[in-house]
Design an enzyme around this catalytic site. Structure first.
Site, PDB file in Angstrom:
ATOM      1  N   LYS A 126       0.829  -1.224   0.000  1.00 51.14           N
ATOM      2  CA  LYS A 126       0.000   0.000   0.000  1.00 51.14           C
ATOM      3  C   LYS A 126       0.855   1.263   0.000  1.00 51.14           C
ATOM      4  O   LYS A 126       0.404   2.306  -0.457  1.00 51.14           O
ATOM      5  CB  LYS A 126      -0.987  -0.017   1.170  1.00 51.14           C
ATOM      6  CG  LYS A 126      -2.069  -1.053   0.966  1.00 51.14           C
ATOM      7  CD  LYS A 126      -3.408  -0.649   1.533  1.00 51.14           C
ATOM      8  CE  LYS A 126      -4.460  -1.627   1.055  1.00 51.14           C
ATOM      9  NZ  LYS A 126      -5.773  -1.402   1.601  1.00 51.14           N
ATOM     10  N   LYS A 208      -3.889  -9.819  -6.233  1.00 48.20           N
ATOM     11  CA  LYS A 208      -5.210 -10.197  -5.709  1.00 48.20           C
ATOM     12  C   LYS A 208      -6.292  -9.216  -6.186  1.00 48.20           C
ATOM     13  O   LYS A 208      -6.001  -8.037  -6.425  1.00 48.20           O
ATOM     14  CB  LYS A 208      -5.191 -10.287  -4.175  1.00 48.20           C
ATOM     15  CG  LYS A 208      -5.243  -8.976  -3.450  1.00 48.20           C
ATOM     16  CD  LYS A 208      -5.701  -9.152  -1.996  1.00 48.20           C
ATOM     17  CE  LYS A 208      -5.936  -7.773  -1.389  1.00 48.20           C
ATOM     18  NZ  LYS A 208      -6.648  -7.761  -0.148  1.00 48.20           N
ATOM     19  N   LYS A 211     -10.952  -4.257  -4.107  1.00 45.97           N
ATOM     20  CA  LYS A 211     -11.997  -3.274  -4.372  1.00 45.97           C
ATOM     21  C   LYS A 211     -11.437  -1.878  -4.544  1.00 45.97           C
ATOM     22  O   LYS A 211     -12.111  -0.990  -5.043  1.00 45.97           O
ATOM     23  CB  LYS A 211     -13.072  -3.325  -3.292  1.00 45.97           C
ATOM     24  CG  LYS A 211     -12.581  -3.061  -1.874  1.00 45.97           C
ATOM     25  CD  LYS A 211     -13.782  -3.000  -0.944  1.00 45.97           C
ATOM     26  CE  LYS A 211     -13.695  -3.938   0.230  1.00 45.97           C
ATOM     27  NZ  LYS A 211     -12.613  -3.680   1.154  1.00 45.97           N
TER      28      LYS A 211
HETATM   29  P1  ATP Z   1      -8.738  -3.129  -0.087  1.00 45.85           P
HETATM   30  O1  ATP Z   1      -8.671  -3.831  -1.404  1.00 45.85           O
HETATM   31  O2  ATP Z   1      -9.603  -1.927  -0.086  1.00 45.85           O
HETATM   32  O3  ATP Z   1      -7.415  -2.930   0.549  1.00 45.85           O
HETATM   33  P2  ATP Z   1      -9.562  -5.609   0.861  1.00 45.85           P
HETATM   34  O4  ATP Z   1     -10.753  -5.988   0.058  1.00 45.85           O
HETATM   35  O5  ATP Z   1      -8.267  -6.229   0.605  1.00 45.85           O
HETATM   36  O6  ATP Z   1      -9.467  -4.049   0.867  1.00 45.85           O
HETATM   37  P3  ATP Z   1     -11.045  -5.968   3.330  1.00 45.85           P
HETATM   38  O7  ATP Z   1     -12.217  -5.243   2.909  1.00 45.85           O
HETATM   39  O8  ATP Z   1     -10.663  -5.594   4.676  1.00 45.85           O
HETATM   40  O9  ATP Z   1      -9.760  -5.789   2.413  1.00 45.85           O
HETATM   41  O10 ATP Z   1     -11.242  -7.537   3.201  1.00 45.85           O
HETATM   42  C1  ATP Z   1     -12.265  -8.228   3.838  1.00 45.85           C
HETATM   43  C2  ATP Z   1     -11.986  -9.703   3.728  1.00 45.85           C
HETATM   44  O11 ATP Z   1     -11.911 -10.115   2.353  1.00 45.85           O
HETATM   45  C3  ATP Z   1     -10.652 -10.120   4.359  1.00 45.85           C
HETATM   46  O12 ATP Z   1     -10.868 -11.281   5.125  1.00 45.85           O
HETATM   47  C4  ATP Z   1      -9.758 -10.411   3.196  1.00 45.85           C
HETATM   48  O13 ATP Z   1      -8.813 -11.395   3.507  1.00 45.85           O
HETATM   49  C5  ATP Z   1     -10.745 -10.928   2.157  1.00 45.85           C
HETATM   50  N1  ATP Z   1     -10.264 -10.690   0.794  1.00 45.85           N
HETATM   51  C6  ATP Z   1      -9.942  -9.497   0.252  1.00 45.85           C
HETATM   52  N2  ATP Z   1      -9.554  -9.629  -1.030  1.00 45.85           N
HETATM   53  C7  ATP Z   1      -9.607 -10.969  -1.319  1.00 45.85           C
HETATM   54  C8  ATP Z   1      -9.329 -11.757  -2.481  1.00 45.85           C
HETATM   55  N3  ATP Z   1      -8.926 -11.196  -3.603  1.00 45.85           N
HETATM   56  N4  ATP Z   1      -9.509 -13.087  -2.409  1.00 45.85           N
HETATM   57  C9  ATP Z   1      -9.942 -13.667  -1.266  1.00 45.85           C
HETATM   58  N5  ATP Z   1     -10.221 -12.988  -0.137  1.00 45.85           N
HETATM   59  C10 ATP Z   1     -10.060 -11.659  -0.142  1.00 45.85           C
END
Ligand code: ATP
Ligand code: LTN
Length: 343
Positions: A126, A208, A211
């Site tokens: 990040k 990965k 969002k």
């Molecule tokens: P950002 O992308 O905004 O940094 P994020 O989507 O990575 O956010 P969170 O919203 O906090 O992070 O994620 C919520 C849950 O979704 C967490 O348990 C995270 O491990 C899971 N998660 C996030 N992205 C993935 C992915 N690409 N595949 C599987 N699990 C995911």
């Protein structure tokens, strides 16, 4: 000593194990969030005492537009209801409505080493993607996450594979604190589902799905329309080889197979058999249709909950009240142990 006879009347029911997890309102949740985390929450919530939060304090480690943050926080809260979490059985709340999270995070900051924080890969990633705003909150983010988990004495934390390192830090901090002051915190274990743990970007399958990715073609949002889902999957990056099978150097196809498997329950071998002799065109349409059907009920229930804003506020207040009660109990225990004067 008098023997104590256990009967059905005086038997203590075995303590249900506790789970806690959170999701940031940093954008509209993606298929990655859904398959990697949210889908498991609903499954686990019937066997465990669950607490689930919208991690809005975490979201401001990246600059957020206030109006959008408020809107997205309400949306993610409604999404937690839409995926089937029951507010009568689980605690569902907004993190910022429970001040103990910030309070415990400050205390735990003083039991966390700069060196161990510097090894966190999410911070490194990040810092690169937000080079103009590498703030201290982004750095100490895993300490706030540890506070979230430890306040509720969670046994299990269902997350996607990307959060494993943060879970390890939470365990280290808890062990360190317990070592100094005696048993205070439950040591949490991660729960990482077998499939869907790491859904990859549709445009760069080595990254990965996220969002907060600036390219909306790289992710499927849980609120995308069927037409959008079809279009995005059709334009997903694959390879020039043409065969639907799992293999090295086929990250794009591997990712689509894993998504298809999560939505249909089919194994990789079954998928390979289904698409033998067929091209990526047929395969992508099948994947898109499976995703559309997987997300349809979530979208419908979400629309229903978003219509009743008064009820949403009501449920947020109810969740916060219970969460505050539990979190304050742990915080007071910690404050006493550290040596603060309790009023
Ligand atoms: P950002 O992308 O905004 O940094 P994020 O989507 O990575 O956010 P969170 O919203 O906090 O992070 O994620 C919520 C849950 O979704 C967490 O348990 C995270 O491990 C899971 N998660 C996030 N992205 C993935 C992915 N690409 N595949 C599987 N699990 C995911
Ligand atoms: N850091 C997580 C979100 C998160 C979380 C938590 C997950 C914040 N607090 C507590 C589990 C438990 C993320 O970025 N995915």
């Amino acid at each position: 000593m008098e023997e104590k006879i256990i009967t059905t009347e005086n038997a203590q029911p075995e303590r249900k194990k506790k789970i806690l997890s959170c999701i940031q309102p940093s954008g509209i949740p993606t298929l990655g969030n859904y398959l990697g985390a949210l889908k498991n929450w609903t499954k686990l919530s019937s066997d465990f005492d669950g607490a689930f939060a919208v991690a809005d304090l975490h979201a401001i480690t990246v600059r957020q537009d206030p109006k959008k943050l408020r809107q997205q926080s309400n949306e993610v809260f409604a999404l937690l209801l839409a995926i089937g979490l029951d507010p009568e059985k689980s605690i569902i709340f907004l993190q910022s409505q429970v001040p103990a999270h910030s309070q415990l995070a400050w205390i735990l900051n003083c039991y966390t080493q700069f060196g161990e924080m510097s090894r966190m890969t999410q911070f490194k990633d990040k810092s690169l993607s937000h080079a103009d705003n590498i703030n201290v909150g982004l750095f100490s983010y895993p300490v706030l996450m540890a506070a979230d988990i430890l306040l509720y004495q969670a046994d299990l934390v269902p997350v996607g594979a990307d959060q494993k390192q943060h879970l390890e830090i939470a365990r280290d901090i808890a062990n360190r604190f317990n070592g100094i002051y005696g048993k205070t915190f439950t040591i949490p274990d991660p729960y990482i589902g077998k499939s869907g743990a790491r859904v990859m970007s549709l445009q760069d399958p080595t990254k990965k799905m996220s969002k907060s990715d600036p390219n909306p073609k790289s992710y499927i949002s849980v609120f995308d329309t069927p037409e959008q889902i079809m279009k995005k999957i059709k334009s997903a990056v694959t390879d020039s080889e043409g065969g639907v099978y799992y293999g090295e150097g086929k990250e794009g196809v591997n990712n689509l197979m894993s998504i298809y498997s999560c939505c249909t329950g089919l194994t990789n071998e079954q998928i390979e058999a289904e698409f033998q002799g067929k091209g990526y065109g047929d395969f992508k349409v099948a994947v898109a249709e499976a995703v559309i059907e997987e997300l349809r009920p979530v979208r419908e229930k979400f629309d229903y909950y978003m219509k009743d804003t008064a009820e949403l506020k009501n449920l947020q207040a109810k969740g916060a009240e219970t969460a505050n009660r539990i979190a304050d109990r742990t915080l007071t225990k910690v404050m006493k142990k550290v040596g603060f004067v309790i009023p």
